[in-house]
Scaffold this active site. Structure first.
Site, PDB file in Angstrom:
ATOM      1  N   ASP A 196      52.050 -11.197  34.472  1.00 39.67           N
ATOM      2  CA  ASP A 196      51.015 -11.805  35.296  1.00 39.67           C
ATOM      3  C   ASP A 196      51.386 -11.560  36.761  1.00 39.67           C
ATOM      4  OD1 ASP A 196      48.832 -13.510  35.987  1.00 39.67           O
ATOM      5  OD2 ASP A 196      50.266 -15.095  36.380  1.00 39.67           O
TER       6      ASP A 196
ATOM      7  N   THR B  69      44.967 -10.844  39.111  1.00 37.09           N
ATOM      8  CA  THR B  69      45.945 -10.961  40.196  1.00 37.09           C
ATOM      9  C   THR B  69      46.627  -9.617  40.457  1.00 37.09           C
ATOM     10  OG1 THR B  69      47.509 -11.745  38.541  1.00 37.09           O
ATOM     11  CG2 THR B  69      46.413 -13.396  39.846  1.00 37.09           C
ATOM     12  N   THR B  70      46.896  -8.862  39.393  1.00 37.79           N
ATOM     13  CA  THR B  70      47.527  -7.554  39.579  1.00 37.79           C
ATOM     14  C   THR B  70      46.539  -6.601  40.244  1.00 37.79           C
ATOM     15  OG1 THR B  70      48.723  -7.976  37.527  1.00 37.79           O
ATOM     16  CG2 THR B  70      48.837  -5.767  38.398  1.00 37.79           C
TER      17      THR B  70
ATOM     18  N   ASP C 133      45.064 -17.755  31.808  1.00 37.45           N
ATOM     19  CA  ASP C 133      44.243 -16.758  32.504  1.00 37.45           C
ATOM     20  C   ASP C 133      42.891 -16.619  31.820  1.00 37.45           C
ATOM     21  OD1 ASP C 133      46.289 -16.358  34.197  1.00 37.45           O
ATOM     22  OD2 ASP C 133      46.590 -14.236  33.802  1.00 37.45           O
TER      23      ASP C 133
END
Length: 524
Positions: free
Chosen positions: A59, A92-93, A385
């Site tokens: 994550d 997020t990445t 997530d």
């Protein structure tokens, strides 16, 4: 002669150096998380130097949060991923990588002597064109219940396919979708409780339509209570010690001590009698319940649970419709919790108390099983997530296709926009399109495919109007994403593009970095 205006221990980096420092820091952060992107992305193992704790995750936000960074530009990207995590919960990445790629492209343009402000203007034009293309490509199935359910399922699968749960993504996607639909459009994930129990496999995890508390009833109390009326309290029920720290008693005979104890017991008895006037059959306390009050409860036919830790008590009050009470003088003013049945159940090797038919019917519990603590923690992060994205999608129900499809559609729109921009600005607009194409490229690289070949095929397909094409990373081909069911949330993609563009702009504006120790009090 140069005049020294800064105090000691202050360093300054100017123009080119400052910009270099910003670019290098941001690009390094992008490269750090790059390999975790997509269904074939790898995990990172983070080992703490000071303690024995280690964590395995892919994550982006968790990785960046856990690493102390010194570069100011790198910190901007860390904040970027954190905001994405708070806003949408996933992506997020992607947002970190896109931010880094935009700066990588900007660095090349700065080398060609293009002014940062020109690049920023170009990026703004490109960002607007991207978001417009996203809007056009978005599909909204909110009004068709079955299609919307399918959309949610596919979004959950797409989110989970890059996580530890990918092996069992069918099961977890259904579990997450069912849990979110129980919330009836609320985005409050507090109602979904996640319990992690070591043992078994990930595939033994399940969704339970009640609330589970990792506690047992008191001694000699029945193991099930029907039509429960619950008083949830935060009060001290321990009799046999005087509660003033360091107090000493001088008594001249043991009978006096007995009187003291008797007084304490009487006090406790009257407290329990007050509680029994609430007309309840279950009493749940956040603090300890000693043997004597527990025995009084048993005699009154009231089941008691002690030490229901704080989050448990708060959640329980939420789902049973009660409130946490600490004084017992006004039963009429108190809201009691209600549920149809409370019973003790076994999960693995432990006993839990389960509340069925709670007043707030949208509450549920996910029980995660797994071999080690690291696996369970990562499973919880992955599930969180998925739940976050799904809950956001129930609010903003538009969806897009994944697998690099949305990025390529945006890049097409940006390239088209570049043709209408004159001068050097058009170079910046084209650079934005190249940065967008980096996302499918990295997806392909992580899957061990020849990225330049497969991404140019994808580009050809999309630019020729096959607007649902994307990368099928399982087979290394271009496929129809609609058929494969690779769907992403519109809100997620929108947040990724707008946030990354803003972060790149902030860092491009930097032309001076001044580092100083904080001023101390005794200096003038």
């Amino acid at each position: 002669m140069s005049v020294q205006i800064f105090g000691d221990q202050v360093t300054e980096e100017r123009a080119e150096n400052a910009r270099m420092s910003a670019f290098v820091g941001a690009i390094a952060v992008g490269d750090l998380v790059k390999t975790t992107l997509g269904p074939k992305g790898m995990d990172k193992l983070l080992q703490s130097a000071s303690s024995d704790s280690s964590l395995v995750t892919n994550d982006g936000a968790t990785i960046l949060k856990s690493i102390p960074l010194d570069n100011p530009a790198a910190k901007v990207l860390v904040n970027l991923s954190k905001v994405q995590d708070d806003e949408v919960g996933d992506g997020t990445t992607s947002v970190t990588i896109l931010g880094a790629e935009l700066l990588r492209e900007a660095e090349k343009l700065v080398d060609q002597k293009i002014h940062p402000q020109t690049i920023i203007e170009g990026y703004r034009i490109a960002c607007a064109a991207s978001l417009e293309a996203l809007k056009k490509a978005a599909v909204d199935n909110r009004n068709d219940k079955d299609k919307f359910y399918n959309d949610l399922l596919h979004i959950a699968k797409t989110t989970l396919s890059s996580k530890i749960l990918s092996q069992d993504k069918e099961q977890f996607a259904k579990l997450a979708t069912d849990a979110i639909l129980r919330l009836n459009g609320s985005t409050n994930l507090e109602h979904i409780q996640i319990i992690k129990i070591i043992g078994g496999n990930l595939s033994d995890s399940f969704l339970d339509e009640g609330f589970i508390l990792p506690k047992k009833f008191g001694n000699n109390q029945p193991k099930r209570v029907e039509k429960a009326k619950i008083l949830i309290a935060n009060t001290s029920l321990d009799t046999d010690k005087v509660k003033i720290f360091g107090a000493k008693f001088k008594v001249d005979s043991t009978s006096k001590l007995a009187e003291l104890e008797k007084a304490e017991r009487e006090k406790m008895k009257s407290k329990i009698e007050k509680i029994s006037k609430f007309g309840i059959n279950t009493f749940i306390n956040r603090q300890l319940i000693y043997d004597y009050p527990e025995q009084l409860f048993t005699d009154l036919g009231i089941n008691s649970i002690e030490h229901a830790d704080f989050e448990g008590v708060e959640r329980l009050a939420l789902v049973t419709g009660g409130e946490v009470v600490s004084t017992f003088d006004h039963p009429e003013k108190c809201r009691l919790g209600e549920c149809d049945l409370i019973e003790e159940i076994m999960i693995g090797e432990d006993t839990y108390t389960k509340f069925n038919g709670c007043k707030v019917s949208n509450a549920c519990t996910v029980v995660l099983r797994g071999a080690t603590l690291q696996v369970l923690d990562e499973a919880e992060r992955s599930l969180h997530d998925a739940l976050s994205v799904l809950s956001q999608t129930t609010k903003e129900s538009r969806t897009l296709l994944g697998g690099g499809c949305a990025e390529m559609l945006m890049s097409k729109a940006v390239d088209t926009a570049a043709q209408n921009v004159d001068g050097k600005k058009s170079l910046a607009v084209e650079a934005f399109a190249r940065a967008l194409r980096q996302l499918p490229t990295i997806l392909a690289d992580n899957a061990g495919l020849d990225s330049s070949e497969i991404v140019s095929k994808l580009r050809t397909a999309i630019y020729n109007g096959m607007s649902t094409s994307g990368l099928d990373l399982e087979n290394g081909t271009i496929a129809d994403m609609r058929e494969l069911g690779i769907v992403e949330s519109y809100k997620l993609k929108h947040a990724v593009v707008s946030s990354a563009a803003e972060a790149a702009e902030v860092l491009l504006r930097v032309d001076n970095i001044i580092r100083a120790k904080p001023r101390t009090a005794n200096r003038g």
